[in-house]
Design a protein around this motif. Structure first.
Motif, PDB file in Angstrom:
ATOM      1  N   ALA A 115       0.801  -1.211   0.000  1.00 19.31           N
ATOM      2  CA  ALA A 115       0.000   0.000   0.000  1.00 19.31           C
ATOM      3  C   ALA A 115       0.841   1.271   0.000  1.00 19.31           C
ATOM      4  CB  ALA A 115      -0.934  -0.027   1.194  1.00 19.31           C
ATOM      5  N   SER A 116       1.846   1.372   0.867  1.00 22.20           N
ATOM      6  CA  SER A 116       2.602   2.625   0.962  1.00 22.20           C
ATOM      7  C   SER A 116       3.347   2.925  -0.324  1.00 22.20           C
ATOM      8  CB  SER A 116       3.617   2.560   2.094  1.00 22.20           C
ATOM      9  OG  SER A 116       3.015   2.107   3.254  1.00 22.20           O
ATOM     10  N   ALA A 117       3.927   1.883  -0.927  1.00 19.71           N
ATOM     11  CA  ALA A 117       4.653   2.097  -2.176  1.00 19.71           C
ATOM     12  C   ALA A 117       3.710   2.637  -3.248  1.00 19.71           C
ATOM     13  CB  ALA A 117       5.293   0.775  -2.633  1.00 19.71           C
ATOM     14  N   CYS A 118       2.504   2.066  -3.324  1.00 21.81           N
ATOM     15  CA  CYS A 118       1.531   2.520  -4.322  1.00 21.81           C
ATOM     16  C   CYS A 118       1.104   3.955  -4.045  1.00 21.81           C
ATOM     17  CB  CYS A 118       0.302   1.622  -4.327  1.00 21.81           C
ATOM     18  SG  CYS A 118       0.656  -0.066  -4.823  1.00 21.81           S
ATOM     19  N   LEU A 119       0.818   4.238  -2.773  1.00 22.87           N
ATOM     20  CA  LEU A 119       0.397   5.580  -2.384  1.00 22.87           C
ATOM     21  C   LEU A 119       1.450   6.613  -2.761  1.00 22.87           C
ATOM     22  CD1 LEU A 119      -1.278   5.366   1.121  1.00 22.87           C
ATOM     23  CD2 LEU A 119      -2.024   6.790  -0.793  1.00 22.87           C
ATOM     24  N   ALA A 120       2.712   6.334  -2.461  1.00 22.01           N
ATOM     25  CA  ALA A 120       3.787   7.283  -2.742  1.00 22.01           C
ATOM     26  C   ALA A 120       3.892   7.543  -4.240  1.00 22.01           C
ATOM     27  CB  ALA A 120       5.110   6.738  -2.189  1.00 22.01           C
ATOM     28  N   GLY A 121       3.846   6.473  -5.034  1.00 25.30           N
ATOM     29  CA  GLY A 121       3.967   6.626  -6.478  1.00 25.30           C
ATOM     30  C   GLY A 121       2.794   7.378  -7.078  1.00 25.30           C
ATOM     31  N   ALA A 122       1.578   7.049  -6.621  1.00 28.29           N
ATOM     32  CA  ALA A 122       0.389   7.711  -7.169  1.00 28.29           C
ATOM     33  C   ALA A 122       0.394   9.191  -6.816  1.00 28.29           C
ATOM     34  CB  ALA A 122      -0.876   7.026  -6.636  1.00 28.29           C
ATOM     35  N   ALA A 123       0.740   9.512  -5.556  1.00 32.46           N
ATOM     36  CA  ALA A 123       0.763  10.918  -5.142  1.00 32.46           C
ATOM     37  C   ALA A 123       1.834  11.684  -5.918  1.00 32.46           C
ATOM     38  CB  ALA A 123       1.019  11.003  -3.640  1.00 32.46           C
ATOM     39  N   LEU A 124       3.009  11.061  -6.115  1.00 31.40           N
ATOM     40  CA  LEU A 124       4.066  11.718  -6.881  1.00 31.40           C
ATOM     41  C   LEU A 124       3.599  12.049  -8.294  1.00 31.40           C
ATOM     42  CD1 LEU A 124       7.012  12.647  -7.129  1.00 31.40           C
ATOM     43  CD2 LEU A 124       7.584  10.331  -7.906  1.00 31.40           C
ATOM     44  N   LEU A 125       2.922  11.086  -8.929  1.00 31.46           N
ATOM     45  CA  LEU A 125       2.475  11.309 -10.308  1.00 31.46           C
ATOM     46  C   LEU A 125       1.451  12.440 -10.383  1.00 31.46           C
ATOM     47  CD1 LEU A 125       2.712  10.504 -13.218  1.00 31.46           C
ATOM     48  CD2 LEU A 125       1.029   8.704 -12.854  1.00 31.46           C
ATOM     49  N   VAL A 126       0.539  12.492  -9.405  1.00 28.07           N
ATOM     50  CA  VAL A 126      -0.461  13.567  -9.396  1.00 28.07           C
ATOM     51  C   VAL A 126       0.219  14.920  -9.222  1.00 28.07           C
ATOM     52  CG1 VAL A 126      -2.437  14.515  -8.147  1.00 28.07           C
ATOM     53  CG2 VAL A 126      -2.313  12.062  -8.576  1.00 28.07           C
ATOM     54  N   LEU A 127       1.257  14.966  -8.358  1.00 24.23           N
ATOM     55  CA  LEU A 127       1.978  16.229  -8.164  1.00 24.23           C
ATOM     56  C   LEU A 127       2.765  16.615  -9.406  1.00 24.23           C
ATOM     57  CD1 LEU A 127       3.212  15.718  -4.490  1.00 24.23           C
ATOM     58  CD2 LEU A 127       1.403  17.258  -5.322  1.00 24.23           C
ATOM     59  N   LEU A 128       3.475  15.650 -10.004  1.00 26.23           N
ATOM     60  CA  LEU A 128       4.264  15.943 -11.201  1.00 26.23           C
ATOM     61  C   LEU A 128       3.378  16.380 -12.365  1.00 26.23           C
ATOM     62  CD1 LEU A 128       6.959  13.104 -11.193  1.00 26.23           C
ATOM     63  CD2 LEU A 128       7.220  15.505 -10.519  1.00 26.23           C
ATOM     64  N   ASP A 129       2.129  15.938 -12.342  1.00 23.36           N
ATOM     65  CA  ASP A 129       1.183  16.311 -13.402  1.00 23.36           C
ATOM     66  C   ASP A 129       0.927  17.819 -13.410  1.00 23.36           C
ATOM     67  OD1 ASP A 129      -0.762  15.310 -15.461  1.00 23.36           O
ATOM     68  OD2 ASP A 129      -2.194  16.309 -14.107  1.00 23.36           O
ATOM     69  N   LYS A 130       1.140  18.491 -12.262  1.00 25.61           N
ATOM     70  CA  LYS A 130       0.984  19.956 -12.187  1.00 25.61           C
ATOM     71  C   LYS A 130       2.225  20.689 -12.700  1.00 25.61           C
ATOM     72  CE  LYS A 130      -2.696  19.206  -9.478  1.00 25.61           C
ATOM     73  NZ  LYS A 130      -3.882  18.878 -10.258  1.00 25.61           N
ATOM     74  N   THR A 131       3.321  19.966 -12.910  1.00 24.19           N
ATOM     75  CA  THR A 131       4.569  20.583 -13.352  1.00 24.19           C
ATOM     76  C   THR A 131       4.703  20.456 -14.866  1.00 24.19           C
ATOM     77  OG1 THR A 131       5.911  18.586 -13.257  1.00 24.19           O
ATOM     78  CG2 THR A 131       5.608  19.783 -11.186  1.00 24.19           C
ATOM     79  N   PRO A 132       5.640  21.193 -15.456  1.00 23.36           N
ATOM     80  CA  PRO A 132       5.816  21.080 -16.915  1.00 23.36           C
ATOM     81  C   PRO A 132       6.564  19.812 -17.338  1.00 23.36           C
ATOM     82  CG  PRO A 132       7.269  22.775 -16.006  1.00 23.36           C
ATOM     83  CD  PRO A 132       6.458  22.261 -14.859  1.00 23.36           C
ATOM     84  N   LEU A 133       6.926  18.954 -16.386  1.00 25.16           N
ATOM     85  CA  LEU A 133       7.652  17.737 -16.739  1.00 25.16           C
ATOM     86  C   LEU A 133       6.837  16.923 -17.764  1.00 25.16           C
ATOM     87  CD1 LEU A 133      10.311  16.326 -15.665  1.00 25.16           C
ATOM     88  CD2 LEU A 133       8.784  14.851 -14.337  1.00 25.16           C
ATOM     89  N   PRO A 134       7.489  16.457 -18.852  1.00 22.74           N
ATOM     90  CA  PRO A 134       6.757  15.647 -19.832  1.00 22.74           C
ATOM     91  C   PRO A 134       6.154  14.406 -19.158  1.00 22.74           C
ATOM     92  CG  PRO A 134       8.940  16.219 -20.673  1.00 22.74           C
ATOM     93  CD  PRO A 134       8.902  16.646 -19.231  1.00 22.74           C
ATOM     94  N   GLN A 135       4.940  14.023 -19.596  1.00 24.20           N
ATOM     95  CA  GLN A 135       4.220  12.944 -18.941  1.00 24.20           C
ATOM     96  C   GLN A 135       4.980  11.611 -18.902  1.00 24.20           C
ATOM     97  OE1 GLN A 135       0.357  11.686 -20.305  1.00 24.20           O
ATOM     98  NE2 GLN A 135       0.028  10.915 -18.238  1.00 24.20           N
ATOM     99  N   PRO A 136       5.635  11.200 -20.011  1.00 18.21           N
ATOM    100  CA  PRO A 136       6.358   9.921 -19.929  1.00 18.21           C
ATOM    101  C   PRO A 136       7.433   9.926 -18.851  1.00 18.21           C
ATOM    102  CG  PRO A 136       6.096  10.607 -22.215  1.00 18.21           C
ATOM    103  CD  PRO A 136       5.636  11.756 -21.369  1.00 18.21           C
ATOM    104  N   LEU A 137       8.127  11.074 -18.682  1.00 14.30           N
ATOM    105  CA  LEU A 137       9.153  11.139 -17.636  1.00 14.30           C
ATOM    106  C   LEU A 137       8.525  11.049 -16.252  1.00 14.30           C
ATOM    107  CD1 LEU A 137      11.824  13.771 -18.731  1.00 14.30           C
ATOM    108  CD2 LEU A 137      12.021  11.276 -18.541  1.00 14.30           C
ATOM    109  N   ALA A 138       7.398  11.770 -16.077  1.00 13.17           N
ATOM    110  CA  ALA A 138       6.704  11.715 -14.793  1.00 13.17           C
ATOM    111  C   ALA A 138       6.262  10.290 -14.477  1.00 13.17           C
ATOM    112  CB  ALA A 138       5.498  12.652 -14.815  1.00 13.17           C
ATOM    113  N   ALA A 139       5.729   9.611 -15.504  1.00 14.84           N
ATOM    114  CA  ALA A 139       5.269   8.232 -15.309  1.00 14.84           C
ATOM    115  C   ALA A 139       6.439   7.328 -14.917  1.00 14.84           C
ATOM    116  CB  ALA A 139       4.588   7.720 -16.582  1.00 14.84           C
ATOM    117  N   LEU A 140       7.559   7.530 -15.607  1.00  9.19           N
ATOM    118  CA  LEU A 140       8.729   6.708 -15.317  1.00  9.19           C
ATOM    119  C   LEU A 140       9.203   6.926 -13.883  1.00  9.19           C
ATOM    120  CD1 LEU A 140      10.683   4.755 -16.744  1.00  9.19           C
ATOM    121  CD2 LEU A 140      12.212   6.697 -17.086  1.00  9.19           C
ATOM    122  N   ALA A 141       9.277   8.207 -13.472  1.00  8.94           N
ATOM    123  CA  ALA A 141       9.718   8.515 -12.115  1.00  8.94           C
ATOM    124  C   ALA A 141       8.792   7.872 -11.083  1.00  8.94           C
ATOM    125  CB  ALA A 141       9.767  10.036 -11.914  1.00  8.94           C
ATOM    126  N   ALA A 142       7.482   7.998 -11.296  1.00 11.47           N
ATOM    127  CA  ALA A 142       6.526   7.439 -10.334  1.00 11.47           C
ATOM    128  C   ALA A 142       6.626   5.920 -10.275  1.00 11.47           C
ATOM    129  CB  ALA A 142       5.105   7.877 -10.707  1.00 11.47           C
TER     130      ALA A 142
END
Lengths: 201, 201, 201
Positions: free
Chosen positions: B151-178
């Protein structure tokens, strides 16, 4: 196809009776008997309609399914000591319902342009998911996952219908053939106590 | 994004294997092994698609998910005595699947304009709901509700992706990071036996 | 109807608390407490919206439901030793939630043109299905299926609302009357320990 509709209601009644009976055996109260009767009879078709995106599901569009499910569940609740003699005949109605549910589920999936495996899966699911929810609500591992009772007969009928759908055979005939295969296999499985293999221990 | 699709299929296979293995351990028959393989691999994504109103769900639109789930479940059923050596490597594929499922689920929820909490929840649900249904059908309290595994690993990754979605980071990079965050946390949790706290007794 | 919305949030909080408490009692970890809080509070309405085809469900359109559910669950997790004194008052908030959920569920089903039995069923389901999922995830036969706690009060209120819907009574008054019937019956059932009959043994 009025015959199919009639057989569908017969199957609904038989499945509702099996759900209500399970609730009585598990010492549930009147509400539990109504809920288990309903979900056993309509759960598989409802899940199918949700997956196909055809909402509201069949039993909310045509309330006859609700009236039959609740009516049968009430009858089982109040009359079950006198209905025990019907347990054996119920198996035959149940087999009729099984064949009808498989044919209706597979046919509907095909008309929604599902692929081969998806259509077969939805046919099997229409006939088996309600009983799985009944067993989960009774806090048991679903019987069908442990011991062959239904699955192979449903699989064979659903696969046959998907194959016949590629032929020029008129759809009502294909449906009839598939339903008869399910019913025949099911009755043979009862008669000869067939079971699917388990994995080696 | 072909890499994501490939990783998704890898994760599907790993989740199907874990479901089929649970069925074998619980002495289910062949049908039970197929059902548990399927719901473990596709249950989370299917529930997500139902909630988003995107029907039929992904696995009925692209039957590759069904073929892989059933194929892996069949392999586990027939070959499980020889597959035991794969139990440890399976954990790595499972972690890859986890990261991929979280990223796909969160990303899809964002593209359907869910809010912050809704998108995070759907990412976590995509990766965890299938395993919960597997455990319910095995008549057990879902492991993930009792003991930290995912659960915690999933939560951290999902929250990171939602936050990165507000930044100009390209989506594939954000997905990879998460995805990498989920996979790394998951592998660290296995390595160091991390667990979430329980409420005080 | 702002009062109804306010009561709905009160009910959501009360149901989330009951779910989170069940998770704490069952020795679940933090993730389990969050999941059980959420599904108990939002499961019934979510199932209703899926069946009506109104996706995404209410709690994903208005994230207040998610924030309240998770907030209450977190509070129960961390503070439950000090919250025990609230167990009795919680029953009253729970009754308020029950009445509100029945009225909202039945009213929504009527506005989607469900029939008599379908609308009653959806009202009852909105108020009871979340608790059933909570019990299934706790590996128990749902309490409501075994022992009257909610069902009759919900049935009476839902049926009353469907009947009043055929009269010229303004809808807010009809909703108020139905909600009060549910709440009064529920409080009387607690006070006098009423129970539905079981089938004879």
């Amino acid at each position: 196809m009025n015959l199919l509709y009639f057989l569908d209601l017969v199957g609904t009644a038989a499945f509702a009776a099996s759900g209500a009976w399970a609730a009585v055996r598990n010492r549930m109260d009147l509400f539990g008997v109504l809920v288990l009767g309903l979900v056993t009879a309509t759960g598989g078709g409802t899940l199918r309609d949700l997956l196909l995106g055809d909402t509201p599901p069949f039993c909310l569009k045509d309330e006859n399914y609700l009236y039959i499910s609740f009516g049968v569940a009430l009858a089982v609740f109040f009359l079950h000591p006198w209905l025990k003699a019907l347990a054996h005949p119920l198996l035959y109605f149940d087999a009729v319902g099984l064949g009808t549910f498989v044919v209706i589920g597979t046919g509907k999936a095909l008309s929604f342009h599902m692929g081969f495996l998806g259509a077969v899966m939805m046919g099997v699911m229409t006939a088996t998911a309600g009983g799985m929810v009944r067993d989960v609500l009774s806090n048991q591992v679903p019987l069908i996952l442990r011991r062959e009772i239904y699955a192979s007969a449903c699989l064979a009928g659903a696969a046959l219908l998907v194959l016949l759908d590629k032929t020029p055979l008129p759809q009502p005939l294909a449906a009839l053939a598939a339903a008869l295969v399910v019913i025949a296999l099911r009755l043979l499985a009862i008669r000869y106590n067939w079971a699917l293999p388990r994995a080696r221990g």
